[in-house]
Design a protein around this motif. Structure first.
Motif, PDB file in Angstrom:
ATOM      1  N   THR A  46      -4.489   9.632  16.948  1.00 44.00           N
ATOM      2  CA  THR A  46      -5.318  10.129  15.888  1.00 44.00           C
ATOM      3  C   THR A  46      -5.512   8.837  15.066  1.00 44.00           C
ATOM      4  N   THR A  47      -6.210   9.187  13.917  1.00 47.33           N
ATOM      5  CA  THR A  47      -6.212   7.819  12.953  1.00 47.33           C
ATOM      6  C   THR A  47      -5.784   8.362  11.464  1.00 47.33           C
ATOM      7  N   PRO A  48      -5.245   7.628  10.700  1.00 47.95           N
ATOM      8  CA  PRO A  48      -4.644   7.950   9.402  1.00 47.95           C
ATOM      9  C   PRO A  48      -5.838   8.006   8.416  1.00 47.95           C
ATOM     10  N   PHE A  49      -5.284   8.494   7.290  1.00 46.96           N
ATOM     11  CA  PHE A  49      -6.308   8.531   6.196  1.00 46.96           C
ATOM     12  C   PHE A  49      -6.896   6.954   6.039  1.00 46.96           C
ATOM     13  N   PRO A  50      -8.111   7.071   5.526  1.00 46.08           N
ATOM     14  CA  PRO A  50      -8.758   5.601   5.312  1.00 46.08           C
ATOM     15  C   PRO A  50      -8.023   4.901   3.786  1.00 46.08           C
ATOM     16  N   ALA A  51      -8.061   3.562   3.978  1.00 46.64           N
ATOM     17  CA  ALA A  51      -7.482   3.048   2.818  1.00 46.64           C
ATOM     18  C   ALA A  51      -8.300   3.030   1.598  1.00 46.64           C
ATOM     19  N   SER A  52      -8.526   4.305   0.926  1.00 44.09           N
ATOM     20  CA  SER A  52      -9.420   4.377  -0.133  1.00 44.09           C
ATOM     21  C   SER A  52      -9.030   5.290  -1.234  1.00 44.09           C
ATOM     22  N   HIS A  53      -9.516   4.982  -2.463  1.00 43.72           N
ATOM     23  CA  HIS A  53      -9.166   5.665  -3.497  1.00 43.72           C
ATOM     24  C   HIS A  53      -9.895   7.086  -3.638  1.00 43.72           C
ATOM     25  N   PHE A  54     -10.514   7.430  -2.453  1.00 41.75           N
ATOM     26  CA  PHE A  54     -11.149   8.711  -2.367  1.00 41.75           C
ATOM     27  C   PHE A  54     -10.264   9.595  -1.612  1.00 41.75           C
ATOM     28  N   VAL A  55      -9.192   9.151  -1.310  1.00 38.06           N
ATOM     29  CA  VAL A  55      -8.138  10.079  -0.796  1.00 38.06           C
ATOM     30  C   VAL A  55      -7.424  10.499  -1.799  1.00 38.06           C
ATOM     31  N   GLN A  56      -7.366  11.814  -2.179  1.00 38.25           N
ATOM     32  CA  GLN A  56      -6.881  12.613  -3.433  1.00 38.25           C
ATOM     33  C   GLN A  56      -5.828  13.429  -3.191  1.00 38.25           C
ATOM     34  N   THR A  57      -4.858  13.890  -4.230  1.00 37.42           N
ATOM     35  CA  THR A  57      -3.792  14.802  -4.014  1.00 37.42           C
ATOM     36  C   THR A  57      -3.816  15.733  -5.399  1.00 37.42           C
ATOM     37  N   VAL A  58      -3.799  17.020  -4.935  1.00 37.98           N
ATOM     38  CA  VAL A  58      -3.548  17.844  -6.160  1.00 37.98           C
ATOM     39  C   VAL A  58      -2.538  18.993  -5.753  1.00 37.98           C
ATOM     40  N   ALA A  59      -2.159  19.516  -6.934  1.00 35.28           N
ATOM     41  CA  ALA A  59      -0.907  20.751  -6.619  1.00 35.28           C
ATOM     42  C   ALA A  59      -1.897  21.944  -6.126  1.00 35.28           C
ATOM     43  N   TRP A  60      -1.074  22.727  -5.449  1.00 36.80           N
ATOM     44  CA  TRP A  60      -1.600  23.995  -4.747  1.00 36.80           C
ATOM     45  C   TRP A  60      -0.264  24.959  -4.601  1.00 36.80           C
ATOM     46  N   ASN A  61      -0.715  26.051  -4.948  1.00 37.01           N
ATOM     47  CA  ASN A  61       0.696  27.134  -5.018  1.00 37.01           C
ATOM     48  C   ASN A  61       0.149  28.284  -4.221  1.00 37.01           C
TER      49      ASN A  61
END
Length: 214
Positions: A92-107
């Motif tokens: 596999t390959t990891p996430f790219p080194a980019s500010h376009f990789v985002q994290t948000v809350a989810w419930n």
């Protein structure tokens, strides 16, 4: 009881990329309370994610989690193997080194069967399976990270951050999602990422997420 394998990826160990990192500064604090026997619905476990929920620990330990085989479903998962999938099972390959990789809350609430299926993961056997899914953890506090990769390229699409109730029957909840919205995924938006993960869980694991796209 099921002995959980050591995590294969160092990503969960990195403080800078850890969604739960500030939680490690708290003194012993329960993550989820077991469901009392007199409650008729496991949805009592649900609550809105807090800032503490969205901070990953700095290490993962190998522990045992409640093992409960999935109940019979109307729609069967693509693969019924109960051998846990590991990161090393596929290139596999990891996430790219980019500010376009985002994290948000989810419930999103998870039944013990759903949490168990996500821990076990999914290894594709044909191109049409589309997904490779494996989990890291849970650690001693029940924190689990689940990785979603495309089966034909190994490209990383998303991660789920999950809390498992280790003191009860193994129910849990999704508290966050991290996804690749770079050019690799044509700028995948938040709702699209949640929908894609929800459909992947349903298609290959038989896990239908409650409020999966909210």
């Amino acid at each position: 009881m099921m002995a959980v394998q050591q995590p294969q990826s160092p990503s969960l160990l990195q403080r800078s990329t850890s969604i739960f990192r500030r939680m490690s500064k708290r003194k012993s604090r329960p993550v989820l309370q077991p469901v009392p026997a007199n409650l008729s619905s496991p949805r009592k476990l649900q609550r809105r994610p807090t800032k503490d929920d969205l901070n990953m620990i700095t290490h993962v330990q190998t522990i045992e989690i409640p093992q409960r085989a999935p109940a019979v479903r109307a729609q069967k998962p693509k693969i019924e193997s109960r051998q846990r999938v590991l990161a090393s099972d596929m290139r596999t390959t990891p996430f790219p080194a980019s500010h376009f990789v985002q994290t948000v809350a989810w419930n999103v609430f998870l039944t013990p069967e759903q949490a168990y299926s996500l821990v076990m993961g999914f290894q594709p056997t044909a191109m049409e399976d589309k997904w490779f899914i494996y989990a890291e953890g849970p650690d001693h506090s029940g924190k689990l990270k689940v990785h979603f990769h495309r089966s034909w390229t190994g490209m990383k699409i998303a991660e789920l951050f999950i809390l498992i109730d280790l003191k009860g029957e193994g129910a849990g909840k999704i508290v966050g999602i991290k996804w690749n919205r770079s050019e690799q995924t044509n700028g995948l938006e938040q709702d699209e990422a949640k929908y894609m993960v929800s459909t992947a869980c349903a298609f290959v694991l038989g896990v239908h997420l409650e409020n999966g796209v909210l």
